[in-house]
Design a protein around this motif. Structure first.
Motif, short mmCIF file in Angstrom:
data_model
loop_
_atom_site.label_atom_id
_atom_site.label_comp_id
_atom_site.label_asym_id
_atom_site.label_seq_id
_atom_site.Cartn_x
_atom_site.Cartn_y
_atom_site.Cartn_z
N LYS A 123 0.83 -1.21 0.00
CA LYS A 123 0.00 0.00 0.00
C LYS A 123 0.86 1.26 0.00
CE LYS A 123 -3.95 -2.16 0.29
NZ LYS A 123 -4.78 -2.30 -0.86
N GLU A 124 1.84 1.30 0.84
CA GLU A 124 2.70 2.49 0.99
C GLU A 124 4.05 2.21 0.34
OE1 GLU A 124 1.45 5.28 2.26
OE2 GLU A 124 -0.43 4.19 2.58
N LYS A 134 6.04 -1.30 -6.14
CA LYS A 134 4.84 -2.12 -6.30
C LYS A 134 5.00 -3.11 -7.45
CE LYS A 134 1.57 1.16 -4.30
NZ LYS A 134 0.40 2.01 -4.54
N TYR A 135 5.56 -2.65 -8.56
CA TYR A 135 5.80 -3.55 -9.69
C TYR A 135 6.81 -4.64 -9.30
CZ TYR A 135 3.35 -0.93 -13.36
OH TYR A 135 2.39 -0.34 -14.15
N ILE A 136 7.90 -4.24 -8.65
CA ILE A 136 8.93 -5.21 -8.26
C ILE A 136 8.35 -6.26 -7.33
CG2 ILE A 136 11.08 -5.44 -6.94
CD1 ILE A 136 11.91 -2.69 -8.24
N SER A 137 7.40 -5.88 -6.50
CA SER A 137 6.75 -6.83 -5.59
C SER A 137 5.75 -7.74 -6.31
CB SER A 137 6.03 -6.06 -4.48
OG SER A 137 5.22 -6.93 -3.71
N ILE A 138 4.97 -7.19 -7.23
CA ILE A 138 3.88 -7.96 -7.84
C ILE A 138 4.35 -8.88 -8.96
CG2 ILE A 138 3.07 -6.34 -9.63
CD1 ILE A 138 0.79 -8.25 -7.18
N ILE A 139 5.42 -8.55 -9.65
CA ILE A 139 5.85 -9.36 -10.80
C ILE A 139 6.16 -10.81 -10.41
CG2 ILE A 139 7.70 -9.67 -12.52
CD1 ILE A 139 7.47 -6.61 -13.02
N PRO A 140 6.95 -11.07 -9.36
CA PRO A 140 7.18 -12.48 -9.02
C PRO A 140 5.91 -13.18 -8.55
CG PRO A 140 8.40 -11.01 -7.53
CD PRO A 140 7.77 -10.16 -8.57
N GLN A 141 4.98 -12.42 -7.99
CA GLN A 141 3.72 -13.02 -7.56
C GLN A 141 2.87 -13.40 -8.78
OE1 GLN A 141 1.93 -11.23 -3.86
NE2 GLN A 141 3.35 -9.58 -4.41
N ILE A 142 2.87 -12.56 -9.80
CA ILE A 142 2.16 -12.89 -11.04
C ILE A 142 2.80 -14.11 -11.69
CG2 ILE A 142 1.73 -12.11 -13.41
CD1 ILE A 142 1.19 -9.29 -12.21
N LYS A 143 4.13 -14.14 -11.70
CA LYS A 143 4.84 -15.29 -12.27
C LYS A 143 4.41 -16.57 -11.55
CE LYS A 143 9.50 -16.81 -13.56
NZ LYS A 143 9.09 -18.17 -13.73
N ALA A 144 4.31 -16.53 -10.24
CA ALA A 144 3.89 -17.71 -9.47
C ALA A 144 2.44 -18.09 -9.78
CB ALA A 144 4.07 -17.44 -7.98
N LEU A 145 1.59 -17.08 -10.00
CA LEU A 145 0.18 -17.34 -10.32
C LEU A 145 0.02 -18.08 -11.63
CD1 LEU A 145 -1.68 -13.99 -9.49
CD2 LEU A 145 -2.21 -16.24 -8.55
N GLN A 181 -3.24 -4.68 -6.87
CA GLN A 181 -2.03 -3.95 -6.45
C GLN A 181 -2.13 -2.45 -6.71
OE1 GLN A 181 1.50 -4.69 -4.95
NE2 GLN A 181 0.56 -2.72 -4.70
N PHE A 182 -2.66 -2.07 -7.86
CA PHE A 182 -2.61 -0.65 -8.25
C PHE A 182 -3.95 0.07 -8.14
CE2 PHE A 182 1.02 -2.61 -10.33
CZ PHE A 182 2.03 -1.73 -9.98
N ASN A 183 -5.03 -0.66 -8.00
CA ASN A 183 -6.37 -0.08 -7.89
C ASN A 183 -6.69 0.87 -9.05
OD1 ASN A 183 -8.89 0.12 -6.68
ND2 ASN A 183 -8.31 1.96 -5.57
N TRP A 184 -6.27 0.47 -10.26
CA TRP A 184 -6.58 1.25 -11.44
C TRP A 184 -8.08 1.21 -11.70
CZ3 TRP A 184 -2.15 -1.90 -13.73
CH2 TRP A 184 -0.93 -1.22 -13.55
#
Length: 158
Positions: free
Chosen positions: A9-10, A16-27, A48-51
């Motif tokens: 969040k903060e 945020k991208y650096i955190s979410i990319i490996p999680q997407i890869k795992a998904l 992650q981004f609430n777009w």
């Protein structure tokens, strides 16, 4: 396969991208179904981004057809060269639009959308669709989004 996401969040956009990319890869790792993977990518990015809107359009019968997405209802079909999505497909390049009202021929699927980034999606070197991300804020997307969203798209083809 990951069952949960760790959402920052903060943090800066890049963090945020650096955190979410490996999680997407795992998904998506080991999952062969394209629609399932695009659905999880859309959900992870939205979370992650609430777009305002994030999703995919896939090329079918020489038009873009709405695919997996997160956000309000959207345009179902887009012709090649029309709007930001159709233009990205036609030009086979990323388009960053700071103000959609200033984009010639913009298709207003939702009036709340103010800025947009659209990236072509390739599988085995062939364009199969686009990733479309909309924000309710002007000038929301930049080269950081371009770089990391392209990295995420490359995961689809891995």
């Amino acid at each position: 396969m990951a069952e949960d996401l760790s959402i920052l969040k903060e943090a800066s956009k890049e963090e945020k991208y650096i955190s979410i990319i490996p999680q997407i890869k795992a998904l998506i790792d080991g999952e062969q179904d394209l629609i399932a993977n695009l659905a999880n990518i859309s959900a992870a990015l939205k979370e992650q981004f609430n777009w305002f809107w994030v999703g995919f359009y896939l090329i079918k019968n020489d038009e873009l057809v709405l695919g997996p997405f997160q956000g309000p209802v959207a345009c179902t079909r887009i012709k090649k060269g029309k709007g930001v999505c159709g233009s990205s497909w036609e030009q086979e390049k990323t388009l960053v639009v700071p103000n959609v009202d200033e984009f010639p021929g913009h298709i207003a699927c939702a009036s709340a959308s103010k800025s947009e980034i659209v990236l072509p999606v390739y599988i085995d070197g062939k364009i199969i669709g686009v990733l479309d991300v909309d924000s309710e804020y002007l000038s929301h997307f930049d080269e950081v989004d371009d770089r990391y969203l392209n990295e995420i798209i490359r995961l689809i083809n891995a």
